[in-house]
Design an enzyme around this catalytic site. Sequence first.
Site, PDB file in Angstrom:
ATOM      1  N   ILE A  89      -7.011 -12.983 -49.637  1.00 12.17           N
ATOM      2  CA  ILE A  89      -5.909 -13.318 -48.309  1.00 12.17           C
ATOM      3  C   ILE A  89      -5.943 -14.817 -48.267  1.00 12.17           C
ATOM      4  O   ILE A  89      -6.800 -15.265 -48.617  1.00 12.17           O
ATOM      5  CB  ILE A  89      -6.255 -12.457 -47.097  1.00 12.17           C
ATOM      6  CG1 ILE A  89      -5.177 -12.743 -46.200  1.00 12.17           C
ATOM      7  CG2 ILE A  89      -7.670 -13.075 -46.411  1.00 12.17           C
ATOM      8  CD1 ILE A  89      -5.437 -11.577 -45.043  1.00 12.17           C
ATOM      9  N   CYS A  90      -4.740 -15.249 -47.862  1.00 14.54           N
ATOM     10  CA  CYS A  90      -4.460 -16.461 -47.472  1.00 14.54           C
ATOM     11  C   CYS A  90      -3.511 -16.625 -46.335  1.00 14.54           C
ATOM     12  O   CYS A  90      -3.338 -15.703 -45.375  1.00 14.54           O
ATOM     13  CB  CYS A  90      -3.700 -17.406 -48.682  1.00 14.54           C
ATOM     14  SG  CYS A  90      -2.186 -16.879 -49.137  1.00 14.54           S
ATOM     15  N   ARG A  91      -2.727 -17.756 -46.167  1.00 10.60           N
ATOM     16  CA  ARG A  91      -2.058 -17.849 -44.712  1.00 10.60           C
ATOM     17  C   ARG A  91      -0.793 -16.879 -44.904  1.00 10.60           C
ATOM     18  O   ARG A  91      -0.466 -16.089 -44.019  1.00 10.60           O
ATOM     19  CB  ARG A  91      -1.520 -19.211 -44.790  1.00 10.60           C
ATOM     20  CG  ARG A  91      -0.619 -19.296 -43.646  1.00 10.60           C
ATOM     21  CD  ARG A  91      -0.186 -21.149 -43.492  1.00 10.60           C
ATOM     22  NE  ARG A  91       0.776 -21.129 -42.470  1.00 10.60           N
ATOM     23  CZ  ARG A  91       2.075 -20.997 -42.594  1.00 10.60           C
ATOM     24  NH1 ARG A  91       2.602 -20.631 -43.586  1.00 10.60           N
ATOM     25  NH2 ARG A  91       3.052 -21.058 -41.607  1.00 10.60           N
ATOM     26  N   MET A 118      -2.494 -13.947 -43.496  1.00 13.72           N
ATOM     27  CA  MET A 118      -3.164 -13.969 -42.137  1.00 13.72           C
ATOM     28  C   MET A 118      -2.019 -13.987 -40.996  1.00 13.72           C
ATOM     29  O   MET A 118      -2.143 -13.848 -39.898  1.00 13.72           O
ATOM     30  CB  MET A 118      -3.976 -15.207 -41.901  1.00 13.72           C
ATOM     31  CG  MET A 118      -5.298 -15.181 -42.625  1.00 13.72           C
ATOM     32  SD  MET A 118      -6.423 -13.806 -41.959  1.00 13.72           S
ATOM     33  CE  MET A 118      -6.767 -14.216 -40.187  1.00 13.72           C
TER      34      MET A 118
END
Length: 127
Positions: A89-91, A118
């Site tokens: 996961i990232c932004r 996120m």
Amino acid sequence: MFRKLNLFILVILLITGCTKQGDYKNMSVEELNQKMKSDKDLIVLDVRTEEELRGELGKINGVINIPVQELSTRLNELSNYKDKEVAVICRSGNRSRTASNILSQNGFKKVYNVEGGMIDYRRKISK
């Protein structure tokens, strides 16, 4: 003309063969949430920077954090998880695609890119 076309096709095949994308699957934030509840062996890798983890989107408890910029040089930290399911996961889902490629091209068997990152997680799961 026919020979030039064959040569062109051959060059394209060689180029695409050398730049093969990693073998990973996409996962929604809803699927991630369900998987975190049902699979205690799931590894969640957050590839954002430390500053981002302290920012408004925060972080998910229990994740491993390795920024995508450092992932290639820190793969040894994840070597015990090569056969486990790893959700990345990232932004927003862009850097996690890059990280998912890096992992799958380095022998990780069950890699999932969390689409929407996120931003989506906070909007849909953690309201």
